[in-house]
Design a protein around this motif. Structure first.
Motif, short mmCIF file in Angstrom:
data_model
loop_
_atom_site.label_atom_id
_atom_site.label_comp_id
_atom_site.label_asym_id
_atom_site.label_seq_id
_atom_site.Cartn_x
_atom_site.Cartn_y
_atom_site.Cartn_z
N VAL A 193 11.42 1.66 2.07
CA VAL A 193 10.57 0.74 2.04
C VAL A 193 9.62 0.85 0.80
O VAL A 193 8.97 2.00 0.90
CB VAL A 193 9.56 0.62 3.41
CG1 VAL A 193 8.73 -0.37 3.48
CG2 VAL A 193 10.69 0.28 4.51
N PRO A 194 9.27 0.00 -0.03
CA PRO A 194 8.61 0.32 -1.24
C PRO A 194 7.07 0.05 -0.88
O PRO A 194 6.82 -0.63 0.00
CB PRO A 194 8.99 -0.84 -2.03
CG PRO A 194 9.58 -1.93 -1.45
CD PRO A 194 10.24 -1.42 -0.17
N GLY A 195 6.36 1.08 -1.43
CA GLY A 195 4.88 0.89 -1.26
C GLY A 195 4.12 0.69 -2.56
O GLY A 195 4.64 0.35 -3.52
N GLY A 196 2.72 0.50 -2.18
CA GLY A 196 1.88 0.46 -3.50
C GLY A 196 1.56 -1.20 -3.75
O GLY A 196 1.70 -1.77 -2.67
N ASP A 197 1.34 -1.59 -4.91
CA ASP A 197 1.17 -2.99 -5.22
C ASP A 197 2.27 -3.52 -5.19
O ASP A 197 3.50 -3.30 -5.31
CB ASP A 197 0.36 -2.96 -6.42
CG ASP A 197 0.78 -2.33 -7.52
OD1 ASP A 197 2.08 -1.94 -7.60
OD2 ASP A 197 0.31 -2.36 -8.75
N ARG A 198 2.30 -5.00 -5.43
CA ARG A 198 3.24 -6.05 -5.64
C ARG A 198 4.36 -5.72 -6.64
O ARG A 198 5.48 -5.74 -6.78
CB ARG A 198 2.67 -7.34 -5.70
CG ARG A 198 3.83 -8.72 -5.76
CD ARG A 198 4.59 -8.69 -4.31
NE ARG A 198 5.60 -9.65 -4.51
CZ ARG A 198 6.48 -9.85 -3.64
NH1 ARG A 198 6.38 -9.21 -2.50
NH2 ARG A 198 7.44 -10.79 -3.53
N ARG A 199 3.97 -5.33 -7.92
CA ARG A 199 4.55 -5.05 -8.97
C ARG A 199 5.47 -3.97 -8.69
O ARG A 199 6.71 -3.93 -9.36
CB ARG A 199 3.90 -4.99 -10.22
CG ARG A 199 3.11 -6.19 -10.91
CD ARG A 199 2.22 -5.92 -12.08
NE ARG A 199 3.25 -5.30 -13.17
CZ ARG A 199 2.78 -4.67 -14.12
NH1 ARG A 199 1.35 -4.52 -14.42
NH2 ARG A 199 3.68 -4.08 -15.05
N THR A 200 5.00 -3.00 -8.10
CA THR A 200 5.64 -1.66 -7.79
C THR A 200 6.83 -2.09 -6.70
O THR A 200 7.81 -1.44 -6.68
CB THR A 200 4.81 -0.52 -7.21
OG1 THR A 200 3.77 -0.35 -8.25
CG2 THR A 200 5.59 0.57 -6.93
N ALA A 201 6.49 -2.72 -5.71
CA ALA A 201 7.41 -3.15 -4.86
C ALA A 201 8.40 -4.07 -5.39
O ALA A 201 9.56 -3.85 -5.08
CB ALA A 201 6.98 -3.87 -3.75
#
Length: 699
Positions: A193-201
């Motif tokens: 499950v990616p974390g951080g901001d939208r660009r990182t996800a």
């Protein structure tokens, strides 16, 4: 000029010469305690604490948010690192799968490459295990746990290789085994499950899509490698080929939607190379063999072209992964800076709040403390000094009142940091001091005038009475009629008592009476008889026993006056049928005289109050007039250096007054007792006890 109740005054040994209670007026400062709500510091702290806590709460929310961003960035960076390590193993498995499928299709030239590739696959798997075991940051991520689970199917890798080497393995089953193992690893990647901001996800999702696209290309490479080695499609192989191509196109389309323009450009470049064009040509040739016709594509050419394409795709994966790690690292650094900024802001807010609280409290408490010190100085020093100066002013000079010094905190003498309200308070304090000094001056002037009036009246009365006594003495000498002479004696006695009252006025006014002294020395018996002659009911006075000594002539008048006051008190507060006995005895180097009455007596509280007045520690201006006799005795005792004390009469009701004369007044010679025969010849051994606890003889 009598005293109060049973005013017999007793004299014992002199009290301890302890110094008087300090009258500096300086109020001791209270010990400082921790500030509470009832202090100015505490209230200022509470007022500033509420908004400060709210600001710190907001800062805390910012810190928590930045901490979450920092944690997500570090987690994303670690997860991307795990994904890249997994991709390295996937790449080696994909190569081993393609070479093994070609070998099983009959391309024996792949055997040596298969052996070398197996070794590289084992090294990649061992490296991944070591990385997951040694990197604590990686172990805490979800990708690491999924990768650990995905490595489980590879436990059957060795038996599968053994079957391939023995020539008993089926090509379709072996291809499915490798594909399942690779799919499990890729699924482990996509399970993160990616974390951080939208660009990182989006970047993490794009990396997953590229991994599936690369797997589709690698699977196509491996499956067609076997098809080209066999020369044609077997049943179901063409359908698998078309499905793999469809999966690749779908994954590439998803990547294009999620990736950045630079990443899409890198992928386009990988698909536009010469090797990619050759591979596309070989795919079109394979499409023509859908009906099972023979294919004339050389497996080695296909393998080399597709391997170049797969390697280029893995290169794009590494580029995307590096971009993600860089973005996550930058986000983590930014979150770290912001976190430090919020923490610094919180510390700054707290420091400013504390500084404001301390400054505000000090700006209030310091001027107030200065005002309190000024008030203490006014009450303890300035006002008493002003009154003393007024009292000591020469009566012939005009009375000048003193102007108060400016108080710190007023407009003309400001205290550092004082507020307007404190200035007003200081001005009010100055007005209070000015008014108090004025009132004190008026009171001092009134007291001085009253004292001077008493002294003037006393001197006038004394002069008139002295003239009257002189005239009475002349008449007594000339009178021959016994009855008239008796009347003159009574008049003479009244005049003597009036003279004593006039002298009492002078004593209370602090004036010295006109000298009535005798040359040489006088016996103590004569002094007692002189005192008894100055009271109204002198017939009830009985000199029981007196041990003889002589007293200097300058002290006779004052001692006689003192004893007369004590004797009159004893007569006043005892029954008319009861005599008042007087005893005298030697006590070491001092001489004690006791005036004993057997009247109503006094309570312990009354004795304490009376002895305080007799000690001379109180002013007669604050006491009722019925106690003036006590103050006269106190002043006379202080002049003589004697000590006077009241005690209950031993053995019966009543009060005994003890007078202790200092050794400096006593002149000793061969002592003998003089007893009053008319009173039954009471001996010295039956006289009242000495205040020092000894008998008359001092033994």
């Amino acid at each position: 000029m009598t005293g109060n109740n049973p005013t017999t005054v007793s004299v014992s040994h002199r009290p301890d010469r302890a110094g008087p209670v300090s009258r500096s007026g300086r109020t001791p400062r209270r010990t400082r305690t921790l500030p509470g709500w009832h202090t100015i510091r505490g209230r200022v702290a509470v007022v500033l604490a509420v908004p400060t806590c709210l600001l710190l709460a907001l800062v805390g929310l910012g810190v928590a948010d930045r901490a979450a961003d920092w944690s997500a960035a570090r987690s994303t960076e670690s997860e991307v690192g795990v994904l890249l390590r997994v991709q390295a193993l996937v790449r080696e498995l994909q190569r081993e799968r393609g070479l093994t499928n070609g070998l099983l299709a009959g391309a024996e030239e792949y055997r040596d490459e298969v052996a070398a590739q197996r070794q590289r696959t084992d090294e990649a798997r061992a490296g991944l295990r070591a990385a997951l075991a040694g990197d604590s940051t990686a172990r805490d991520t979800g990708a690491a746990a999924s990768a650990e689970d995905a490595l489980i199917p590879l436990g059957d890798l060795t038996p599968t290789r053994t079957e391939v080497d023995a020539g008993v393995a089926e090509r379709a089953g072996t291809l499915a085994f490798y594909t399942d193992a690779v799919t499990a690893l890729i699924d482990a990647e996509t399970a993160t499950v990616p974390g951080g901001d939208r660009r990182t996800a989006d970047g993490v999702q794009a990396l997953h899509a590229l991994a599936r696209a690369t797997e589709a290309v690698a699977l196509e490479r491996g499956s067609l490698n076997g098809v080209f080695a066999a020369g044609r499609f077997r049943a179901g192989e063409y359908l698998s080929f078309t499905e793999t191509r469809a999966a690749r196109l779908a994954s590439v389309d998803q990547f294009d939607r999620l990736a950045t323009s630079a990443q899409r450009s890198a992928l386009d470049t990988a698909f536009r190379t010469e090797a990619a064009h050759r591979a596309a040509g070989y795919e079109r040739s394979a499409e023509r063999g859908a009906d099972g016709s023979r294919l004339s594509v050389t497996p080695r050419q296909w393998w080399e072209a597709m391997t170049t394409l797969v390697d280029d795709l893995h290169g794009v994966q590494r580029q995307v992964g590096d971009d993600l790690r860089g973005r996550a690292s930058a986000a983590g650094d930014a979150a770290t800076r912001q976190l430090l900024g919020f923490l610094t802001l919180g510390v700054l807010i707290l420091a400013v709040a504390v500084a404001l609280a301390v400054f505000s409290a000090r700006s209030i408490t310091r001027p107030l403390g200065a005002l309190a010190d000024e008030a203490d100085e006014v009450a303890g020093t300035r006002l008493p000094h002003a009154v003393k100066g007024i009292q000591e002013t020469d009566p012939d000079e005009p009375l000048a009142t003193r102007t108060p010094e400016p108080v710190r905190g007023t407009d003309d003498h400001p205290a550092p940091g004082s507020a307007q309200e404190i200035g007003r308070l200081a001005a009010a304090l100055r007005n209070v001091e000015r008014t108090a000094v004025g009132l004190a001056a008026e009171q001092a002037l009134l007291r001085r005038n009253s004292t001077e009036s008493l002294a003037s009246l006393g001197r006038r009365n004394q002069a008139l009475i002295s003239r009257q006594l002189g005239l009475l003495t002349t008449l007594e000498r000339q009178e021959l009629d016994p009855d008239s002479l008796a009347d003159l004696f009574r008049l003479d006695h009244l005049a003597t008592r009036m003279r004593r009252n006039a002298e009492s006025l002078l004593v209370l006014a602090g004036e010295e009476a006109p000298a009535r002294s005798w040359p040489g020395t006088v016996t103590v018996t004569e002094v007692v008889q002189s005192a008894a002659a100055e009271v109204e009911e002198y017939q009830r006075v009985s000199v029981v026993a007196m041990e003889e000594c002589r007293l200097p002539g300058h002290a006779v008048a004052e001692l006689s006056h003192l004893l007369a006051e004590l004797i009159e008190n004893a007569l006043t507060f005892s029954s008319p049928a009861q005599p008042v006995a007087i005893h005298g005895w030697r006590d070491a180097d001092e001489y004690c005289i006791a005036v004993v009455d057997r009247g109503t007596g006094m309570t312990a509280e009354q004795l304490v109050r009376s002895n305080a007045r007799l000690s001379g520690r109180e002013s007669f201006l604050v006491a009722p007039t019925r106690f003036l006799g006590h103050y006269v005795v106190g002043v006379l005792a202080a002049r003589l250096g004697a000590h006077v004390e009241l005690r209950p009469t031993e053995g019966s009701e009543g009060t005994t007054a003890y007078v202790a004369l200092p050794a400096s007044l006593v002149r000793w010679r061969d002592a003998h007792l003089v007893t009053a025969a008319a009173d039954g010849a009471v001996t010295a051994r039956t006289a009242p006890a000495s205040p020092r606890g000894r008998g008359h003889d001092g033994s």
